[in-house]
Design a protein around this motif. Structure first.
Motif, mmCIF file in Angstrom:
data_model
loop_
_atom_site.group_PDB
_atom_site.id
_atom_site.type_symbol
_atom_site.label_atom_id
_atom_site.label_comp_id
_atom_site.label_asym_id
_atom_site.label_seq_id
_atom_site.Cartn_x
_atom_site.Cartn_y
_atom_site.Cartn_z
ATOM 1 N N LYS A 192 41.013 38.215 43.140
ATOM 2 C CA LYS A 192 41.274 37.427 41.936
ATOM 3 C C LYS A 192 41.921 38.288 40.849
ATOM 4 C CE LYS A 192 37.500 34.131 42.662
ATOM 5 N NZ LYS A 192 36.265 33.533 42.073
ATOM 6 N N LYS A 193 41.684 39.597 40.924
ATOM 7 C CA LYS A 193 42.282 40.514 39.951
ATOM 8 C C LYS A 193 42.852 41.717 40.690
ATOM 9 C CE LYS A 193 41.332 43.465 35.939
ATOM 10 N NZ LYS A 193 40.322 43.954 34.967
ATOM 11 N N LEU A 194 44.071 42.107 40.309
ATOM 12 C CA LEU A 194 44.729 43.257 40.918
ATOM 13 C C LEU A 194 45.349 44.110 39.820
ATOM 14 C CD1 LEU A 194 45.481 44.605 43.589
ATOM 15 C CD2 LEU A 194 47.518 43.155 43.676
ATOM 16 N N ASP A 195 44.932 45.365 39.761
ATOM 17 C CA ASP A 195 45.433 46.314 38.765
ATOM 18 C C ASP A 195 46.352 47.303 39.470
ATOM 19 O OD1 ASP A 195 45.906 48.292 36.918
ATOM 20 O OD2 ASP A 195 43.818 48.548 36.323
ATOM 21 N N LEU A 196 47.661 47.195 39.210
ATOM 22 C CA LEU A 196 48.654 48.080 39.817
ATOM 23 C C LEU A 196 49.340 48.957 38.764
ATOM 24 C CD1 LEU A 196 50.319 45.538 42.289
ATOM 25 C CD2 LEU A 196 48.505 47.187 42.774
ATOM 26 N N LEU A 197 48.702 49.113 37.603
ATOM 27 C CA LEU A 197 49.319 49.871 36.518
ATOM 28 C C LEU A 197 49.590 51.322 36.915
ATOM 29 C CD1 LEU A 197 47.356 48.563 33.403
ATOM 30 C CD2 LEU A 197 49.804 48.335 33.829
ATOM 31 N N TYR A 198 48.726 51.871 37.759
ATOM 32 C CA TYR A 198 48.875 53.283 38.127
ATOM 33 C C TYR A 198 49.136 53.443 39.629
ATOM 34 C CZ TYR A 198 46.992 53.593 33.478
ATOM 35 O OH TYR A 198 46.797 53.420 32.129
ATOM 36 N N ALA A 199 49.646 52.378 40.248
ATOM 37 C CA ALA A 199 50.033 52.459 41.652
ATOM 38 C C ALA A 199 51.484 52.942 41.754
ATOM 39 C CB ALA A 199 49.881 51.094 42.313
ATOM 40 N N LEU A 200 51.821 53.545 42.883
ATOM 41 C CA LEU A 200 53.171 54.076 43.092
ATOM 42 C C LEU A 200 53.929 53.143 44.034
ATOM 43 C CD1 LEU A 200 52.180 57.833 43.549
ATOM 44 C CD2 LEU A 200 52.859 56.657 41.440
ATOM 45 N N GLU A 259 59.305 36.191 40.728
ATOM 46 C CA GLU A 259 59.631 34.972 41.481
ATOM 47 C C GLU A 259 58.658 34.774 42.637
ATOM 48 O OE1 GLU A 259 64.451 34.952 40.563
ATOM 49 O OE2 GLU A 259 63.675 35.903 42.383
ATOM 50 N N VAL A 260 58.312 35.848 43.321
ATOM 51 C CA VAL A 260 57.311 35.758 44.387
ATOM 52 C C VAL A 260 55.951 35.378 43.805
ATOM 53 C CG1 VAL A 260 56.053 37.084 46.132
ATOM 54 C CG2 VAL A 260 58.525 37.390 45.868
ATOM 55 N N LEU A 261 55.605 35.959 42.667
ATOM 56 C CA LEU A 261 54.345 35.633 41.995
ATOM 57 C C LEU A 261 54.290 34.156 41.639
ATOM 58 C CD1 LEU A 261 51.761 37.037 40.799
ATOM 59 C CD2 LEU A 261 53.020 37.214 38.651
ATOM 60 N N ALA A 262 55.380 33.609 41.126
ATOM 61 C CA ALA A 262 55.429 32.201 40.739
ATOM 62 C C ALA A 262 55.267 31.274 41.943
ATOM 63 C CB ALA A 262 56.749 31.905 40.031
ATOM 64 N N ARG A 263 55.782 31.683 43.095
ATOM 65 C CA ARG A 263 55.664 30.854 44.308
ATOM 66 C C ARG A 263 54.297 30.979 44.964
ATOM 67 N NH1 ARG A 263 60.891 33.002 45.457
ATOM 68 N NH2 ARG A 263 59.953 34.447 46.972
ATOM 69 N N SER A 264 53.693 32.168 44.884
ATOM 70 C CA SER A 264 52.506 32.459 45.696
ATOM 71 C C SER A 264 51.184 32.300 44.961
ATOM 72 C CB SER A 264 52.595 33.895 46.246
ATOM 73 O OG SER A 264 53.789 34.115 46.939
ATOM 74 N N CYS A 265 51.164 32.505 43.637
ATOM 75 C CA CYS A 265 49.894 32.606 42.897
ATOM 76 C C CYS A 265 49.813 31.512 41.834
ATOM 77 C CB CYS A 265 49.756 33.998 42.280
ATOM 78 S SG CYS A 265 49.878 35.337 43.471
ATOM 79 N N LYS A 266 49.510 30.315 42.244
ATOM 80 C CA LYS A 266 49.489 29.171 41.337
ATOM 81 C C LYS A 266 48.287 29.185 40.390
ATOM 82 C CE LYS A 266 53.226 27.395 43.039
ATOM 83 N NZ LYS A 266 54.478 27.347 42.227
ATOM 84 N N ARG A 267 47.283 30.013 40.679
ATOM 85 C CA ARG A 267 46.082 30.061 39.841
ATOM 86 C C ARG A 267 46.157 31.164 38.782
ATOM 87 N NH1 ARG A 267 41.342 29.586 44.491
ATOM 88 N NH2 ARG A 267 42.022 27.581 45.369
ATOM 89 N N GLN A 314 57.749 28.246 35.196
ATOM 90 C CA GLN A 314 57.794 27.040 36.027
ATOM 91 C C GLN A 314 56.760 27.057 37.143
ATOM 92 O OE1 GLN A 314 62.122 27.433 36.845
ATOM 93 N NE2 GLN A 314 62.298 25.340 36.070
ATOM 94 N N GLY A 315 56.399 28.262 37.615
ATOM 95 C CA GLY A 315 55.505 28.337 38.769
ATOM 96 C C GLY A 315 54.043 28.521 38.449
ATOM 97 N N CYS A 316 53.699 29.183 37.353
ATOM 98 C CA CYS A 316 52.300 29.510 37.025
ATOM 99 C C CYS A 316 51.879 28.713 35.791
ATOM 100 C CB CYS A 316 52.135 31.009 36.796
ATOM 101 S SG CYS A 316 52.569 32.016 38.234
ATOM 102 N N LEU A 317 51.523 27.471 36.002
ATOM 103 C CA LEU A 317 51.263 26.543 34.895
ATOM 104 C C LEU A 317 49.912 26.775 34.226
ATOM 105 C CD1 LEU A 317 52.658 23.235 36.467
ATOM 106 C CD2 LEU A 317 53.855 24.932 35.069
ATOM 107 N N GLU A 318 49.018 27.556 34.856
ATOM 108 C CA GLU A 318 47.694 27.812 34.276
ATOM 109 C C GLU A 318 47.658 29.084 33.431
ATOM 110 O OE1 GLU A 318 44.498 27.594 37.058
ATOM 111 O OE2 GLU A 318 45.358 25.887 38.136
ATOM 112 N N LEU A 319 48.808 29.697 33.215
ATOM 113 C CA LEU A 319 48.870 30.972 32.501
ATOM 114 C C LEU A 319 48.294 30.848 31.093
ATOM 115 C CD1 LEU A 319 50.012 33.700 33.468
ATOM 116 C CD2 LEU A 319 52.076 33.192 32.149
#
Length: 590
Positions: free
Chosen positions: A289-297, A328-336, A368-373
């Motif tokens: 439900k939560k992903l932190d990639l701030l310090y990922a390479l 764009e991938v986020l908008a298609r894949s993660c509607k929540r 357009q894809g993530c309406l619950e933002l």
């Protein structure tokens, strides 16, 4: 006569009802409104309020808090202005927790939860807290604090056996050994949250494992840099773990095939994770439900691959290397998706990955894809009015919007953003927090007037490089009826206009400005906003040495600051040499 008797009964009935209802009113604004109705309701609020947040530690005094709210169970106290996170405020500005801790130790017998943010905490403060509240303290948050060491934490580990939350994320802590964690592991069996993420603390893997075995309710652990392979036994001992952040990858890539994350993990952030280590996340990705990639390479392609496997994401934190394609991938894949934070990446990282930039293309797809933002904070390299219009049209649940336009060499497609900002504010009626940090020319005086006109519910606002003249600021200040906290940087406004704007913003409680047209070194034109209980501080311009990746240490000129705020405590008594209380005889009222 009967009507008169009825009118006499009503006040008594009303008092009984409000006495029963008051404990169930939790929203601070509702509480504030109720306490202003009459003296009795004020007293009932004081008797029944369980939590208080003090947005600046100099706006009230510890003894005043004690006199009004004797039965507090939870206290959140903020110290240095938010600008301190970016090294814009002198280190010795203030924000000492000691006077508050002394009062807490003596008077607040019901207090179970403490949250200090951007404050200076001494080891002696933690020792006093452990001695006075150690048996009952359930939550201690030292959030971006400084001034203490592991010696102070040792007292907490030994005495606070009911502690469920220990939070120290991004605090500056002197490391004098790991005994504090061992004491915590030995003495505590109820810990649920342990967080020393983004600190320099070095700990023992065995102590982490012992905490996991003793505290079966442990659900969240965020650690500093430590080898992931050393955490395997900890992961096995923590089957209930739902959140993990931190760690690092220093061993040979083949070794990570044995890493298995806890089965209930749904909030994850692995530091310095690269393409080779990414398969560690794949088994739990559908649950995240939560992903932190701030310090990922990771590059843009890696982001796309991981996001596609995480359809249930509600919170994503990353850097602009995600790119428009990643959005764009986020908008298609993660509607929540409800919260998205995109920080600025290293410039050289963006140069290596041509896709690693965010612009209007990605924002339009996201809207357009993530309406619950509900929360969107993003650094962009390009922006158009149309993309802001799309956000206003589709993001109806947005409560917090923050946009920074990066100051790079690229030309911007569509400036100024007057109409786009207007349409965004018109459409997003739930906005409570709003930040717009642009380039010169990004928002004209007309656009600034739109911000004032259409920000009826916004309580906090950050504006950078907006407007063209004092006229824009004065037009802005005729709106914003709910604005309590205003921060501005790099603006062209005069001291006189700033003072006039403050007087027109009727709900304003706090003002911070860096970079403005100073009339003189004394700031005399700012005295136009002087009034009872209004403190004004002036931080003169100064030169600061900052680290630069290409040139090493660089000397940077920091423009002068203005800090002004309401205070029931009167003028400060702990001013450092770098801060001038502006004409205390006139502008600081006790």
């Amino acid at each position: 006569m009967e009507d008169r008797n009825v009118s006499r009964v009503r006040p008594g009935m009303s008092e009984v009802v409000i006495g029963c209802v008051m404990p169930y009113i939790h929203d601070p604004k509702d509480r504030d409104a109720v306490s202003l109705v009459c003296r009795r309701w004020y007293e009932l609020d004081a008797l029944t309020r369980k939590h208080v947040t003090i947005a600046l530690c100099y706006t009230a005094s510890p003894d005043r808090l004690r006199r009004r709210f004797r039965h507090l169970e939870s206290l959140k106290l903020k110290g240095k202005p938010r600008a301190a996170m970016f090294n814009l405020i002198p280190e010795d500005w203030g924000g000492y927790v000691t006077p508050w801790m002394n009062e807490i130790a003596e008077s607040f017998n019901c207090l179970k939860s403490l949250h200090f943010r951007r404050m200076i905490v001494r080891d002696s403060d933690l020792e006093l807290l452990a001695q006075s509240r150690g048996r009952v303290l359930q939550a201690l948050k030292l959030d971006k604090c400084s001034g203490f060491s592991t010696d102070g934490l040792l007292h907490i580990g030994r005495s606070c056996r009911s502690l469920k939350t220990l939070f120290m994320e991004e605090s500056s802590i002197s490391n004098r050994g790991g005994e504090w964690l061992h004491e915590l592991a030995v003495n505590n069996m109820v810990l649920e949250t342990l967080n020393f993420y983004m600190t320099d603390l070095v700990v023992s893997f065995e102590d982490l494992e012992l905490i996991a075995r003793n505290c079966r309710s442990l659900v969240s652990v965020k650690v500093s840099d430590c080898e992931i392979l050393g955490l395997l036994r900890f992961f096995c001992a923590a089957p209930a773990l739902e959140e993990f952040c931190g760690g690092s990858f220093n061993e040979q890539p083949d070794n990570y095939s044995c890493v298995s994350l806890p089965p209930k993990l749904c909030r994850l952030g692995l530091t310095y994770m690269g393409k080779i280590e990414m398969p560690i996340v794949f088994p739990c990705a559908p649950l995240l439900k939560k992903l932190d990639l701030l310090y990922a390479l990771l590059d843009t392609e890696d982001h796309c691959m991981l996001i596609q496997r995480s359809p249930n994401l509600e919170i994503l934190e990353t850097r602009d290397v995600i790119g428009d394609r990643g959005l764009e991938v986020l908008a298609r894949s993660c509607k929540r998706l409800k919260r998205l934070r995109i920080e600025r990446g290293a410039d050289e990282q963006g140069m290596e990955d041509e896709e690693g930039v965010v612009s209007q293309r990605g924002l339009i797809a996201l809207a357009q894809g993530c309406l619950e933002l509900e929360y969107l904070a993003v650094y962009v390299t390009d922006i158009t009015n149309a993309s802001l219009e799309y956000i206003g049209k589709y993001s109806k649940n947005l409560c917090d919007f923050r946009l920074v336009l990066l100051d790079r060499e690229e030309s911007i497609t569509d400036l100024p953003l007057d109409n786009g900002v207007r349409d965004l504010l018109r459409g997003c009626e739930k906005l409570k927090r709003f930040a717009l940090y642009l380039r010169p020319g990004g928002l004209t005086d007309v656009g600034l007037s739109y911000v004032g006109q259409y920000s009826k519910n916004i309580r906090w606002m950050l504006l950078g490089y907006v407007g063209e003249s004092d006229t824009g600021l004065l037009d802005f200040s005729r709106g914003c009826p709910s604005l309590q906290k205003l921060e501005m940087r790099g603006c062209c406004f005069s001291e006189r206009a700033l003072a006039a704007a403050v007087l027109q913003l009727t709900s304003l409680r706090y003002l911070w400005v860096q970079g403005y047209k100073a009339t003189s070194a004394t700031g005399c034109d700012l005295l136009a906003m002087a009034r009872p209980f209004w403190n004004i501080e002036l931080i003169p311009s100064r030169r600061v040495v900052v680290a630069d990746q290409l040139e090493g240490a660089v000397l940077v000129e920091h423009p002068a600051h203005i800090l002004a705020y309401y205070s029931l405590a009167g003028p400060r008594t702990d001013f450092p040499d770098t801060v001038i209380p502006l004409d205390p005889e006139e502008s600081l009222v006790t």
